[in-house]
Design an enzyme around this catalytic site. Structure first.
Site, PDB file in Angstrom:
ATOM      1  N   ARG A   1       0.850  -1.189   0.000  1.00 33.48           N
ATOM      2  CA  ARG A   1       0.000   0.000   0.000  1.00 33.48           C
ATOM      3  C   ARG A   1       0.890   1.245   0.000  1.00 33.48           C
ATOM      4  O   ARG A   1       2.013   1.217   0.519  1.00 33.48           O
ATOM      5  CB  ARG A   1      -0.894   0.030   1.250  1.00 33.48           C
ATOM      6  CG  ARG A   1      -2.062  -0.930   1.209  1.00 33.48           C
ATOM      7  CD  ARG A   1      -3.137  -0.486   0.216  1.00 33.48           C
ATOM      8  NE  ARG A   1      -4.248  -1.422   0.131  1.00 33.48           N
ATOM      9  CZ  ARG A   1      -4.378  -2.377  -0.798  1.00 33.48           C
ATOM     10  NH1 ARG A   1      -3.455  -2.552  -1.727  1.00 33.48           N
ATOM     11  NH2 ARG A   1      -5.438  -3.160  -0.809  1.00 33.48           N
TER      12      ARG A   1
ATOM     13  N   HIS B   1      -1.679   0.940  -9.834  1.00 35.79           N
ATOM     14  CA  HIS B   1      -2.317  -0.053  -8.944  1.00 35.79           C
ATOM     15  C   HIS B   1      -2.959  -1.197  -9.760  1.00 35.79           C
ATOM     16  O   HIS B   1      -4.173  -1.405  -9.700  1.00 35.79           O
ATOM     17  CB  HIS B   1      -3.366   0.625  -8.035  1.00 35.79           C
ATOM     18  CG  HIS B   1      -3.648  -0.176  -6.804  1.00 35.79           C
ATOM     19  ND1 HIS B   1      -3.916   0.394  -5.585  1.00 35.79           N
ATOM     20  CD2 HIS B   1      -3.694  -1.526  -6.602  1.00 35.79           C
ATOM     21  CE1 HIS B   1      -4.133  -0.558  -4.693  1.00 35.79           C
ATOM     22  NE2 HIS B   1      -3.992  -1.739  -5.290  1.00 35.79           N
TER      23      HIS B   1
HETATM   24  P1  NAP Z   1      -1.808 -11.831   4.105  1.00 34.39           P
HETATM   25  O1  NAP Z   1      -2.125 -13.169   3.544  1.00 34.39           O
HETATM   26  O2  NAP Z   1      -2.678 -11.282   5.165  1.00 34.39           O
HETATM   27  O3  NAP Z   1      -0.287 -11.878   4.614  1.00 34.39           O
HETATM   28  C1  NAP Z   1       0.303 -10.830   5.290  1.00 34.39           C
HETATM   29  C2  NAP Z   1       1.732 -11.189   5.644  1.00 34.39           C
HETATM   30  O4  NAP Z   1       2.355 -10.055   6.263  1.00 34.39           O
HETATM   31  C3  NAP Z   1       1.836 -12.345   6.647  1.00 34.39           C
HETATM   32  O5  NAP Z   1       2.928 -13.166   6.326  1.00 34.39           O
HETATM   33  C4  NAP Z   1       2.077 -11.623   7.971  1.00 34.39           C
HETATM   34  O6  NAP Z   1       2.825 -12.378   8.925  1.00 34.39           O
HETATM   35  C5  NAP Z   1       2.912 -10.456   7.510  1.00 34.39           C
HETATM   36  N1  NAP Z   1       2.850  -9.348   8.472  1.00 34.39           N
HETATM   37  C6  NAP Z   1       1.773  -8.635   8.872  1.00 34.39           C
HETATM   38  N2  NAP Z   1       2.118  -7.717   9.786  1.00 34.39           N
HETATM   39  C7  NAP Z   1       3.448  -7.854   9.984  1.00 34.39           C
HETATM   40  C8  NAP Z   1       4.387  -7.202  10.832  1.00 34.39           C
HETATM   41  N3  NAP Z   1       4.023  -6.226  11.678  1.00 34.39           N
HETATM   42  N4  NAP Z   1       5.678  -7.613  10.775  1.00 34.39           N
HETATM   43  C9  NAP Z   1       6.052  -8.620   9.948  1.00 34.39           C
HETATM   44  N5  NAP Z   1       5.208  -9.276   9.122  1.00 34.39           N
HETATM   45  C10 NAP Z   1       3.915  -8.893   9.139  1.00 34.39           C
HETATM   46  O7  NAP Z   1      -1.776 -10.728   2.943  1.00 34.39           O
HETATM   47  P2  NAP Z   1      -1.694 -10.964   1.368  1.00 34.39           P
HETATM   48  O8  NAP Z   1      -2.950 -11.542   0.851  1.00 34.39           O
HETATM   49  O9  NAP Z   1      -0.421 -11.682   1.073  1.00 34.39           O
HETATM   50  O10 NAP Z   1      -1.598  -9.467   0.827  1.00 34.39           O
HETATM   51  C11 NAP Z   1      -0.654  -8.554   1.332  1.00 34.39           C
HETATM   52  C12 NAP Z   1      -0.978  -7.165   0.863  1.00 34.39           C
HETATM   53  O11 NAP Z   1      -0.671  -7.025  -0.521  1.00 34.39           O
HETATM   54  C13 NAP Z   1      -2.459  -6.782   0.936  1.00 34.39           C
HETATM   55  O12 NAP Z   1      -2.825  -6.379   2.237  1.00 34.39           O
HETATM   56  C14 NAP Z   1      -2.554  -5.641  -0.063  1.00 34.39           C
HETATM   57  O13 NAP Z   1      -2.269  -4.428   0.616  1.00 34.39           O
HETATM   58  C15 NAP Z   1      -1.420  -5.945  -1.047  1.00 34.39           C
HETATM   59  N6  NAP Z   1      -1.936  -6.329  -2.362  1.00 34.39           N
HETATM   60  C16 NAP Z   1      -1.717  -5.459  -3.398  1.00 34.39           C
HETATM   61  C17 NAP Z   1      -2.146  -5.777  -4.664  1.00 34.39           C
HETATM   62  C18 NAP Z   1      -1.857  -4.852  -5.813  1.00 34.39           C
HETATM   63  O14 NAP Z   1      -2.445  -5.008  -6.891  1.00 34.39           O
HETATM   64  N7  NAP Z   1      -0.935  -3.912  -5.671  1.00 34.39           N
HETATM   65  C19 NAP Z   1      -2.847  -6.982  -4.897  1.00 34.39           C
HETATM   66  C20 NAP Z   1      -3.045  -7.846  -3.831  1.00 34.39           C
HETATM   67  C21 NAP Z   1      -2.581  -7.502  -2.557  1.00 34.39           C
HETATM   68  P3  NAP Z   1       2.226 -13.751   9.545  1.00 34.39           P
HETATM   69  O15 NAP Z   1       2.244 -14.730   8.402  1.00 34.39           O
HETATM   70  O16 NAP Z   1       3.169 -14.106  10.604  1.00 34.39           O
HETATM   71  O17 NAP Z   1       0.830 -13.439  10.006  1.00 34.39           O
HETATM   72  C1  GLV Z   2      -5.187  -4.826  -4.318  1.00 31.39           C
HETATM   73  O1  GLV Z   2      -4.547  -3.876  -4.008  1.00 31.39           O
HETATM   74  C2  GLV Z   2      -5.714  -5.771  -3.395  1.00 31.39           C
HETATM   75  O2  GLV Z   2      -5.634  -5.532  -2.180  1.00 31.39           O
HETATM   76  O3  GLV Z   2      -6.238  -6.810  -3.844  1.00 31.39           O
END
Ligand code: NAP
Ligand code: GLV
Length: 309
Positions: free
Chosen positions: A224, A272
């Site tokens: 983000r 994005h």
């Molecule tokens: P997720 O499954 O919730 O995984 C989050 C990861 O971050 C987990 O491994 C978590 O650790 C770690 N984490 C959270 N807080 C932390 C901290 N304080 N210190 C260290 N590690 C921490 O999320 P996701 O589905 O992979 O997605 C991640 C983010 O990508 C989304 O929230 C979104 O903002 C972004 N995203 C962007 C796009 C785009 O098009 N640009 C698309 C999709 C997603 P644990 O495993 O230990 O809980």
């Molecule tokens: C995109 O930014 C998502 O959170 O899926």
């Protein structure tokens, strides 16, 4: 009973059709045209207007239209006992893998420099940066990060991963928690941010962090915009802590026309688009969670409100 799609400036035609194709009995409404507010039981939101959720007294659950949920957790009008879910699909993961791999390859092969040189007709080779001298660090080993880390490792990169709790992952050196953050950064040249936006991670990409990378580092931010302290990025170029960045997310979106990032040759900007859930895949998860919410069952991809992701 109705399912409401809420977003500013978004065409929901294909999502509405995909939902009704899966289940013609689901009554889909599109904000702001809501027939009776009391009938709305489930809302799907992306970039929704502030406090809009407080208008629907009979909500049973809310879903993000993406993987991130910070926009929902920040909405004070959403009661604390309403479950929140998000959309995770195979294609979201594979798109993210493509985006990150492409950004790394462009960095190693100087693609953006050659685009600039073509404009001025300059014939000037730059030595390719080898995979072996490009250790990658993935911040966040969740649904997105685990996929990207595995893909990069299979492509022959040395990959480090950092998360809150310790992970075991074939071919990836893992680090956990704030105590191991410095060790993770010290072994990383290309930093990929795939953290969720929470109180702990807001502003995490700052000068102090960039300073600890193998110099000069390279940043790929697909988390983000608020993870990044924008002025620290510019200062990091001046200090040679970083040599470039590929940014997909921004504090303000769309990125304002007069923003300094547009004119920096070191920065690649994408609007994005790293990973976007196709309507048909989104509809499957939405319809399943709508039915679960209506029968009081636990949702798929339910968010832990305590953790904030
Ligand atoms: P997720 O499954 O919730 O995984 C989050 C990861 O971050 C987990 O491994 C978590 O650790 C770690 N984490 C959270 N807080 C932390 C901290 N304080 N210190 C260290 N590690 C921490 O999320 P996701 O589905 O992979 O997605 C991640 C983010 O990508 C989304 O929230 C979104 O903002 C972004 N995203 C962007 C796009 C785009 O098009 N640009 C698309 C999709 C997603 P644990 O495993 O230990 O809980
Ligand atoms: C995109 O930014 C998502 O959170 O899926």
């Amino acid at each position: 009973m109705s399912l409401l799609l809420i977003a500013k400036n978004r065409d929901f035609t294909s999502l509405k059709e995909a939902i009704q194709e899966l289940d013609p009995n689901v009554d889909v409404e599109v904000w702001p045209r809501v027939d009776k507010k009391e009938r709305v039981n489930f809302a799907v939101c992306w970039n929704h207007p502030e406090k809009v959720l407080g208008n629907y007294p009979n909500l049973r659950a809310v879903s993000s239209l993406g993987a991130g949920v910070n926009h929902l957790l920040d909405d004070e009008s959403l009661p604390n006992d309403i479950p929140i879910s998000r959309l995770i699909t195979d294609s979201l993961q594979s798109q993210m893998g493509d985006y990150v791999l492409n950004a790394i390859t462009n960095y190693r092969l100087h693609t953006y420099r050659y685009f600039d040189q073509k404009r001025t007709g300059e014939w000037k080779p730059h030595g390719n940066i080898s995979k072996t001298s490009t250790p990658i660090g993935i911040m966040g080993l969740g649904e997105m990060g685990l996929h990207v880390a595995t893909l990069l490792s299979q492509q022959g990169y040395k990959v480090n991963g950092w998360s809150r709790s310790k992970k075991e992952l074939n071919g990836v050196s893992t680090f956990a928690g704030n105590d191991e953050l410095d060790a993770f950064l010290n072994e990383t040249k290309v930093l990929v941010n795939l953290l969720p936006l929470t109180e702990e991670t807001d502003g995490i990409l700052d000068l102090d962090l960039f300073k600890k990378l193998i110099k000069p580092g390279y940043l790929i931010n697909v988390g983000r915009g608020s993870h990044l302290v924008e002025e620290d990025l510019i200062y990091s170029f001046d200090m040679d802590y970083l040599e470039g960045a590929c940014l997909d997310v921004f504090e303000e979106e769309p990125l304002p026309k007069n923003h300094t990032f547009w004119n920096r040759p070191q920065i690649m900007v994408t609007p994005h688009v790293a990973a976007i859930t196709p309507a048909k895949e989104a509809a499957k998860v939405i319809v399943e969670n709508y039915k679960r919410a209506m029968s009081g069952m636990e949702l798929m991809f339910e968010v832990d409100r305590e953790k904030g992701y």
